[in-house]
Design a protein around this motif. Structure first.
Motif, mmCIF file in Angstrom:
data_model
loop_
_atom_site.group_PDB
_atom_site.id
_atom_site.type_symbol
_atom_site.label_atom_id
_atom_site.label_comp_id
_atom_site.label_asym_id
_atom_site.label_seq_id
_atom_site.Cartn_x
_atom_site.Cartn_y
_atom_site.Cartn_z
ATOM 1 N N SER A 188 -0.384 8.772 5.212
ATOM 2 C CA SER A 188 -1.754 7.834 5.511
ATOM 3 C C SER A 188 -1.497 6.798 6.528
ATOM 4 N N LEU A 223 0.865 -1.190 -0.089
ATOM 5 C CA LEU A 223 0.284 -0.038 0.029
ATOM 6 C C LEU A 223 0.665 1.238 0.109
ATOM 7 N N LYS A 257 0.668 3.243 -3.094
ATOM 8 C CA LYS A 257 -0.684 3.630 -3.396
ATOM 9 C C LYS A 257 -1.372 4.652 -2.532
ATOM 10 N N ARG A 258 -1.112 4.457 -1.314
ATOM 11 C CA ARG A 258 -1.705 5.267 -0.194
ATOM 12 C C ARG A 258 -0.942 6.442 0.384
#
Length: 408
Positions: free
Chosen positions: A398, A390, A393-394
């Motif tokens: 976050s 992730l 992507k994130r």
């Protein structure tokens, strides 16, 4: 364990050009290694971040050729440091060498976690069951040695080369494991733990360095994350290795003996692995650098990579900076934020988990205490894998917010 402790390398750990503390936004988009760490690895979740953050801090300090070598590779700030860029898809020949290097990461995690289940049994065997101070020394001696190793790993890698440093590193790792496995006194155990700590401290410096130096651009981000993943795998392996302890109280000696195997494999594997082309180039061993590039990427990439190494050797027009520049108004905010993250990480109590979870579960009345610790280790590896997938992507922020929310 103080994650930040092992983020430092002595001589080679603090030298980068361009006097920028953090890479630009373009750097972050183009290079996924600069902050590849993404997980919670028994107090080590920020370790890889610190290794990469170190590379960012290194952009502030120095501009010597050797410094540029370590800094460019440890941080993943490939373009700013002019590192070798491979545009075509990797042939996959680097993967076996990355795997060999990751044995150092496995040993890092294994030596951290091996006392978790074994501490009670070795304490009884060595006659220190009622002496919690000496038990604490058995645990913390590893970290004392790791502090020394982390400060010397970079200098050794610059002087002797990456692969030879790995081979040298296998000596304290193997000797330390042997002394721990055969210890008849607590003094011998502590000496063995210190030696093993020196070994894992050196590994913490050179594993991510070597991986980033030999990795092609298109998979550098992915390969940059495997170091932290294998640290977590090593911790899990140590916890699983403790399962037979309930039926065999002397099994703790076998647990330490197991660490000899990857130590020997690391030395043998690195004896046949190619040296870092960047290091060879900076030593003036051009023909050897070309041979190494050919083994890693194929002969069609030799001219391209050598051209990039030529560009990287031009140096920087920026003046060198010192330690106190980290505390200037320009960088105080980001340095303070990074240091605070490490501080909060330690206050979360993760160190107690990595070293004493079995004892905690036992005190809570859980019969299968070692198995419970192994499940915690498995969850840790699972979280590491998820976070790794992730990260790009994130985003980093976050995931950090989610991670620290869970700690609270």
């Amino acid at each position: 364990m103080q994650a930040s402790t092992f983020s430092f390398k002595a001589k080679s750990g603090f030298a980068l050009q361009n006097r920028r503390l953090y890479p630009s936004a373009t750097d972050f988009r183009k290079n996924s290694v600069s902050m590849t760490k993404r997980n919670n690895c028994f107090g080590l979740e920020l370790f890889s971040d610190s290794m990469r953050a170190r590379g960012s801090i290194q952009t502030l300090l120095g501009s010597s050729p050797k410094g540029r070598s370590v800094r460019a590779q440890a941080s993943g700030d490939v373009e700013d440091a002019g590192s070798a860029i491979i545009q075509a898809k990797s042939s996959g020949t680097v993967l076996p060498y990355v795997g060999v290097a990751c044995l150092g990461a496995v040993l890092f995690g294994y030596h951290l976690g091996v006392v978790n289940g074994a501490l009670e049994y070795l304490a009884k065997d060595l006659g220190i069951a009622e002496n919690t101070v000496l038990q604490g020394w058995v645990v913390s001696a590893l970290l004392a040695g790791a502090t020394v190793g982390s400060f010397t790993g970079g200098s050794l890698a610059d002087k002797f080369g990456r692969t030879k440093t790995f081979v040298l590193d296998a000596i304290p790792l193997a000797v330390g494991a042997f002394l721990c496995a055969t210890a008849q006194t607590v003094q011998t155990m502590i000496i063995g733990r210190i030696l093993a700590g020196i070994g894992i401290g050196i590994s913490s410096a050179i594993v991510p360095l070597y991986i980033s130096e030999i990795s092609p651009t298109e998979i550098r981000g992915t390969l940059g994350s495997v170091n932290q993943l294998f640290i977590c795998v090593g911790i899990l392996a140590a916890l699983v290795a403790g399962l037979p302890l309930a039926g065999n109280p002397l099994w703790w000696r076998t647990m330490f003996t197991v660490a000899l195997v990857p130590s020997v494999l690391l030395a043998i594997g690195m004896a046949f692995s190619p040296e870092s082309p960047r290091w060879l180039y900076q030593q003036g061993r051009i023909s050897e650098a070309e041979v190494s590039i050919r083994r890693l990427y194929g002969k069609e990439r030799v001219a391209e990579v050598m051209s990039d190494l030529d560009a990287a050797s031009q140096g920087s027009s920026e003046p060198e900076a010192g330690w106190f520049d980290l505390f200037s108004s320009r960088y105080m905010k980001v340095v303070s934020v990074g240091a605070t993250l490490f501080l909060f990480q330690q206050f979360a109590g993760i160190n107690a988990v990595v070293y004493y979870s079995t004892s905690v579960f036992r005190s809570a009345g859980i019969t299968s205490d070692v198995a419970a610790s192994a499940l915690v280790g498995a969850a840790n590896v699972f979280g590491t894998t998820i976070a790794s997938s992730l990260m790009d992507k994130r985003g980093r922020r976050s995931l950090l917010l989610t991670s620290f929310s869970g700690m609270v």
